[in-house]
Design an enzyme around this catalytic site. Sequence first.
Site, mmCIF file in Angstrom:
data_model
loop_
_atom_site.group_PDB
_atom_site.id
_atom_site.type_symbol
_atom_site.label_atom_id
_atom_site.label_comp_id
_atom_site.label_asym_id
_atom_site.label_seq_id
_atom_site.Cartn_x
_atom_site.Cartn_y
_atom_site.Cartn_z
ATOM 1 N N LEU A 34 0.823 -1.480 -0.045
ATOM 2 C CA LEU A 34 0.220 0.031 0.024
ATOM 3 C C LEU A 34 0.721 1.503 -0.203
ATOM 4 C CD1 LEU A 34 -2.920 -1.618 2.045
ATOM 5 C CD2 LEU A 34 -2.864 -1.257 0.291
ATOM 6 N N HIS A 38 -3.104 4.032 -3.177
ATOM 7 C CA HIS A 38 -4.367 3.348 -1.505
ATOM 8 C C HIS A 38 -4.782 3.943 -0.029
ATOM 9 C CE1 HIS A 38 -1.889 0.227 -2.920
ATOM 10 N NE2 HIS A 38 -2.855 -0.591 -4.140
ATOM 11 N N ASP A 151 -5.994 3.309 -13.123
ATOM 12 C CA ASP A 151 -6.220 2.299 -13.556
ATOM 13 C C ASP A 151 -7.629 2.849 -14.647
ATOM 14 O OD1 ASP A 151 -3.931 0.150 -12.698
ATOM 15 O OD2 ASP A 151 -4.682 0.149 -11.115
ATOM 16 N N VAL A 177 -3.404 9.191 -7.481
ATOM 17 C CA VAL A 177 -2.528 10.245 -6.411
ATOM 18 C C VAL A 177 -0.721 10.257 -7.019
ATOM 19 C CG1 VAL A 177 -1.357 10.032 -4.044
ATOM 20 C CG2 VAL A 177 -3.647 10.122 -4.648
ATOM 21 N N ARG A 188 4.583 -0.422 -8.048
ATOM 22 C CA ARG A 188 5.429 -1.398 -8.957
ATOM 23 C C ARG A 188 6.865 -0.436 -9.016
ATOM 24 N NH1 ARG A 188 0.902 -4.028 -12.033
ATOM 25 N NH2 ARG A 188 2.012 -5.985 -12.027
#
Length: 281
Positions: A34, A38, A151, A177, A188
Amino acid sequence: MTQVIRHSEALREKVAGWKRSGMLVGVVPTMGALHDGHLSLVHAARAQSDRVIVTVFVNPMQFNNTTDLQKYPRDEATDLALLEAAGVDVLFAPDVTEVYPDGFATTVSVSGVSASMEGAFRPGHFDGVATVVAKLLGMTQAGRAFFGEKDWQQLQVVRRMVRDLNLPVRIIGCPTVREENGLAMSSRNQHLTGPQRDIAPVLHRILVQTAQRLRRGEDVHTALAEARAEILSHGFHDLDYLDLRTADDLQPLDTLQGAARLLVAVGLGQVRLIDNIAVDA
Ligand code: PAF
């Protein structure tokens, strides 16, 4: 105190108790590792629900590359500490056999919005996403589910699935963000080296510049071709796509009209970065 639940039966009982008391349940589906992106979803969920569940499940079904699955960062202790601090009620962290028990035989496949971009370059990815999100929504019985706009294509796939299957949940998209330098936050990013971290923010800068050119009325094909060349000139590789698409059903656009989105996926070192921004006419 955040309660860790690993089995769907225990989660069902917990949620049933909340619902008997008239509470609205929000869920933030994640694969862990996270970061502030998130946590912004968690804050939105807390503001718009009475109880918040965060799911952490690295979903093997959505990885079309075993190395990517193996090297996906996992750190449940840190995730839990962050969720405690953010006031999350339940961390639902099932193992693979809880989600995909022996004999599991169902795939949720959303055609249309899944086909291009990520769907084309990562075959089967969105079947894995749609299937696990359908399962997580069923397991959590949440009335609201929060997803990041980072996404963007995934968000449209989930929205389509929820509409098509009449699932009783409201999907809330939350803004991407970014680091101060513009780089979209992603689990990633941990795999970027120091020098790559200096290059990575250029991607967002090029998206913003290209969006400005398109808004000024410049030719879409020329602006995109020049932006692709510029991205590659900075040391990115394997530019899978840089596309202008309609925002909701992700149709390719030759001219800027209505609500549009500029979306990109490109390699940098070992990492595949994706990003997108709005380009309304
Ligand atoms: O965006 C993600 O982290 C994943 O695709 C999701 C929605 C949690 C499904 O595994």
